[in-house]
Enzyme design. Structure first.
Site, mmCIF file in Angstrom:
data_model
loop_
_atom_site.group_PDB
_atom_site.id
_atom_site.type_symbol
_atom_site.label_atom_id
_atom_site.label_comp_id
_atom_site.label_asym_id
_atom_site.label_seq_id
_atom_site.Cartn_x
_atom_site.Cartn_y
_atom_site.Cartn_z
ATOM 1 C CG ASN A 162 42.594 42.698 21.159
ATOM 2 O OD1 ASN A 162 42.457 42.071 22.212
ATOM 3 N ND2 ASN A 162 43.643 43.446 20.905
ATOM 4 C CD GLU B 198 51.143 42.400 28.994
ATOM 5 O OE1 GLU B 198 51.463 43.246 28.128
ATOM 6 O OE2 GLU B 198 51.958 41.609 29.488
ATOM 7 C CB CYS C 175 47.924 45.324 22.094
ATOM 8 S SG CYS C 175 48.631 43.694 22.264
ATOM 9 C CD GLU D 198 49.826 37.855 31.068
ATOM 10 O OE1 GLU D 198 50.135 36.673 31.298
ATOM 11 O OE2 GLU D 198 48.786 38.372 31.491
HETATM 12 P P1 NAD Z 1 38.951 48.173 27.673
HETATM 13 O O1 NAD Z 1 39.943 48.692 28.668
HETATM 14 O O2 NAD Z 1 37.763 48.961 27.382
HETATM 15 O O3 NAD Z 1 38.399 46.741 28.158
HETATM 16 C C1 NAD Z 1 39.261 45.691 28.484
HETATM 17 C C2 NAD Z 1 38.570 44.799 29.488
HETATM 18 O O4 NAD Z 1 38.343 45.536 30.690
HETATM 19 C C3 NAD Z 1 37.191 44.296 29.030
HETATM 20 O O5 NAD Z 1 37.039 42.958 29.490
HETATM 21 C C4 NAD Z 1 36.234 45.217 29.772
HETATM 22 O O6 NAD Z 1 34.967 44.644 29.983
HETATM 23 C C5 NAD Z 1 36.973 45.418 31.083
HETATM 24 N N1 NAD Z 1 36.624 46.623 31.823
HETATM 25 C C6 NAD Z 1 36.052 47.755 31.348
HETATM 26 N N2 NAD Z 1 35.944 48.657 32.364
HETATM 27 C C7 NAD Z 1 36.454 48.066 33.478
HETATM 28 C C8 NAD Z 1 36.645 48.492 34.822
HETATM 29 N N3 NAD Z 1 36.271 49.702 35.235
HETATM 30 N N4 NAD Z 1 37.239 47.642 35.696
HETATM 31 C C9 NAD Z 1 37.654 46.423 35.292
HETATM 32 N N5 NAD Z 1 37.482 45.951 34.031
HETATM 33 C C10 NAD Z 1 36.899 46.774 33.132
HETATM 34 O O7 NAD Z 1 39.811 47.833 26.393
HETATM 35 P P2 NAD Z 1 39.241 47.312 25.004
HETATM 36 O O8 NAD Z 1 38.813 48.495 24.247
HETATM 37 O O9 NAD Z 1 38.302 46.190 25.196
HETATM 38 O O10 NAD Z 1 40.566 46.664 24.363
HETATM 39 C C11 NAD Z 1 41.406 47.360 23.544
HETATM 40 C C12 NAD Z 1 42.624 47.822 24.315
HETATM 41 O O11 NAD Z 1 43.323 46.690 24.838
HETATM 42 C C13 NAD Z 1 43.609 48.503 23.406
HETATM 43 O O12 NAD Z 1 44.114 49.646 24.043
HETATM 44 C C14 NAD Z 1 44.694 47.459 23.206
HETATM 45 O O13 NAD Z 1 45.936 47.960 22.864
HETATM 46 C C15 NAD Z 1 44.703 46.777 24.525
HETATM 47 N N6 NAD Z 1 45.306 45.444 24.418
HETATM 48 C C16 NAD Z 1 46.550 45.212 24.968
HETATM 49 C C17 NAD Z 1 47.151 43.965 24.850
HETATM 50 C C18 NAD Z 1 48.503 43.673 25.456
HETATM 51 O O14 NAD Z 1 48.811 42.495 25.652
HETATM 52 N N7 NAD Z 1 49.306 44.672 25.779
HETATM 53 C C19 NAD Z 1 46.498 42.951 24.156
HETATM 54 C C20 NAD Z 1 45.253 43.221 23.594
HETATM 55 C C21 NAD Z 1 44.669 44.469 23.738
#
Ligand code: NAD
Length: 500
Positions: free
Chosen positions: A172, A269, A303, A478
């Protein structure tokens, strides 16, 4: 495929493909490992969410390639840790300058890769350059300590890097999230391996090219896009000393488990269901535009998006009336044309958000505002909807949607508002709107979240402000000086002084 270490990034070559959404990028984006572009064993097609057409051909790392990158970082880590903070800071500030030099191309890349409006892409790149500047500047003032134990001893506390840090980045806000996390990790002397999401890796890969041009030593700044397989290879790797994960709760827990298995620290995060709490005495006309824009700026895929509005019954009608036009008049369109709202990132995400809309309508939620669906567009668009009178027992109130849906819920007192805000498993951010500052502060202090804003809302950016969650939104911090502490550990030295 190898690149001379001083090869300029040449991001300008991409400019012709970034004027509009019609063409794919001319060259594929390989892995960036050990200071070189490396041909991967696997390529994937990266889509433009605004059109659903192919944007670029991008490497998707295998576990073996991830292992090679960790080895490259491990080889580079001791010399980088021994480099004077002044020099590490200089290189980071130089990287910030190069990001600013190429800001137009990077903002367009981020916009086409993620779908967000160009103004938001530009804001993200500005913030990213600030992270490199900020950590490149404050590292020289990141002081250790001495502990007074009396004349017979000297006790000193120093900061040292963890070694190799792994950074898993979601789709995102990849430009900002990569910069904030890697900026702090490199400043304290770690060598980093970064895994952006397959869906939006282009700006992180571009940073690696700029880092080469800035003069970072080979092996310090490695970028390998990939999916779950690459992510778990990185986060479970025995030579990765610290992991920063930004993403969903479910994946975050799997990553935390992998780190726990080998006893290494992890920063999580995760998601959010942040609330705007609008108390009696709030300035509704001040609050409404901020609430609406903060939600719509990346089609709700932030997020920290304030996706719940918890409003005192005395202001309910006035607030809904002030919010509705932002939804009714929102224009959906292609990111580079700077619409109010762009597409969501993937077809899956569009289907997921549409499911929330259907179920909320079926459950009788009141639609108080809704944008027109776009005509003639082939991308992954979801029209923003303002839902009113959303019950606290509903899915829309409790679950993170990651789409442009806002849920308004009415309460009768400050205590009810606080209870409603906590009626979710998340604890990332919140806002309190009230002109009575004592009342606003009392409410803000009682919220179990990582960041609370009063009479404003600042998702994204906030370079100097420590950021992170409570409860299911994660742990660790962070941004700000806090991140330097996160990406380092202390070493205590004790000297026994004879004859003192
Ligand atoms: P996701 O957990 O599906 O993926 C996040 C990252 O993890 C991607 O790079 C993905 O390729 C990787 N990934 C997937 N499976 C993995 C595994 N088994 N081991 C290690 N890495 C793996 O999340 P998403 O759908 O891409 O992102 C949206 C989510 O991220 C939302 O819940 C959002 O709130 C959160 N988010 C949080 C913040 C914050 O700073 N708190 C910021 C942005 C997004």
């Amino acid at each position: 495929m190898t690149t001379n270490h001083s090869t300029p990034a040449n991001l300008d070559d991409l400019r012709g493909s970034l004027e509009d959404h019609s063409s794919a990028l001319p060259e594929p984006f390989p892995l960036d490992v050990g200071g070189e572009l490396r041909e991967p064993s696997r390529w994937v097609e990266n889509l433009d969410p605004a059109t659903s057409g192919v944007l670029a051909t991008v490497a998707s790392a295998t576990p073996q390639e991830m292992d090679d990158a960790v080895a490259a970082a491990r080889a580079a880590a001791p010399a980088w840790a021994a480099t004077a903070p002044q020099e590490r800071g200089r290189l980071l500030r130089r990287l910030g300058d190069l990001v600013r030099r190429d800001a137009d191309v990077l903002a367009r890349l981020e916009t086409r890769d993620t779908g967000k409006p160009l103004a938001q892409g530009r804001a993200d790149i500005t913030a990213a350059a600030r992270y490199f500047d900020y950590y490149g500047s404050i590292i020289e003032g990141f002081l250790g300590d001495s502990i007074p134990l009396g004349p017979g001893s000297l006790a000193v506390v120093e900061h040292e890097p963890h070694g190799v840090t792994g950074h898993v980045v979601p789709w995102n806000y990849p430009a900002q999230i990569t910069a904030r996390s890697v900026g702090a990790a490199l400043a304290v002397g770690n060598a980093s391996v970064i895994k952006p999401a397959d869906e939006a890796p282009l700006v992180a890969l571009s940073y690696a090219r700029l880092a080469r041009e800035a003069g970072f030593p080979a092996g310090v700044f490695n970028v390998l896009p990939g999916g779950a397989e690459a992510g778990s290879a990185l986060t479970a790797h025995p030579d990765v000393a610290h992991v920063s994960f930004t993403g969903s709760v479910a994946t975050g827990r799997a990553v935390a488990g992998a780190c726990a298995q080998r006893g290494r620290p992890v920063l999580l995060e995760l998601g959010g269901k942040s609330a705007h709490i609008v108390l009696e005495g709030a300035d509704v006309n001040r609050a409404a535009p901020v609430i609406a824009r903060a939600l719509l700026l990346h089609a709700g895929q932030t997020c920290t998006a304030g996706t719940r509005v918890i409003v005192h019954e005395s202001l309910h009608q006035q607030l809904v009336a002030a919010l509705a036009p932002f939804f009714n008049e929102a224009k959906l369109g292609l990111g580079l044309t700077d619409p109010t709202v762009g597409p969501v990132v993937t077809e899956n995400q569009a289907t997921r958000v549409a499911g929330f809309v259907e179920r909320a309508r079926a459950a009788g939620a009141v639609v108080a505002g809704e944008a027109q669906a776009p005509h003639g567009l082939t991308g992954f668009f979801v029209a923003p909807v303002l839902f009113d009178q959303v019950g606290q027992d509903s899915e829309l109130f409790a679950e993170e949607v990651f789409g442009p849906l806002l849920a308004v819920t009415t309460v009768g007192s400050d205590a009810e508002a606080i209870a409603a805000a906590h009626n979710t498993r998340y604890g990332l951010t919140a806002a309190v709107w009230c002109q009575d500052i004592d009342r606003a502060l009392r409410t803000a202090r009682s919220l179990e979240v990582g960041q609370t804003y009063i009479n404003g809302y600042a998702p994204g950016g906030g370079v100097e402000l420590p950021f992170g969650g409570t409860r299911d939104s994660g742990y660790g911090r962070e941004k700000g000086v806090e991140a330097l502490r996160e990406y380092s550990r202390t070493r205590t030295l004790f000297v026994d002084i004879a004859g003192a």
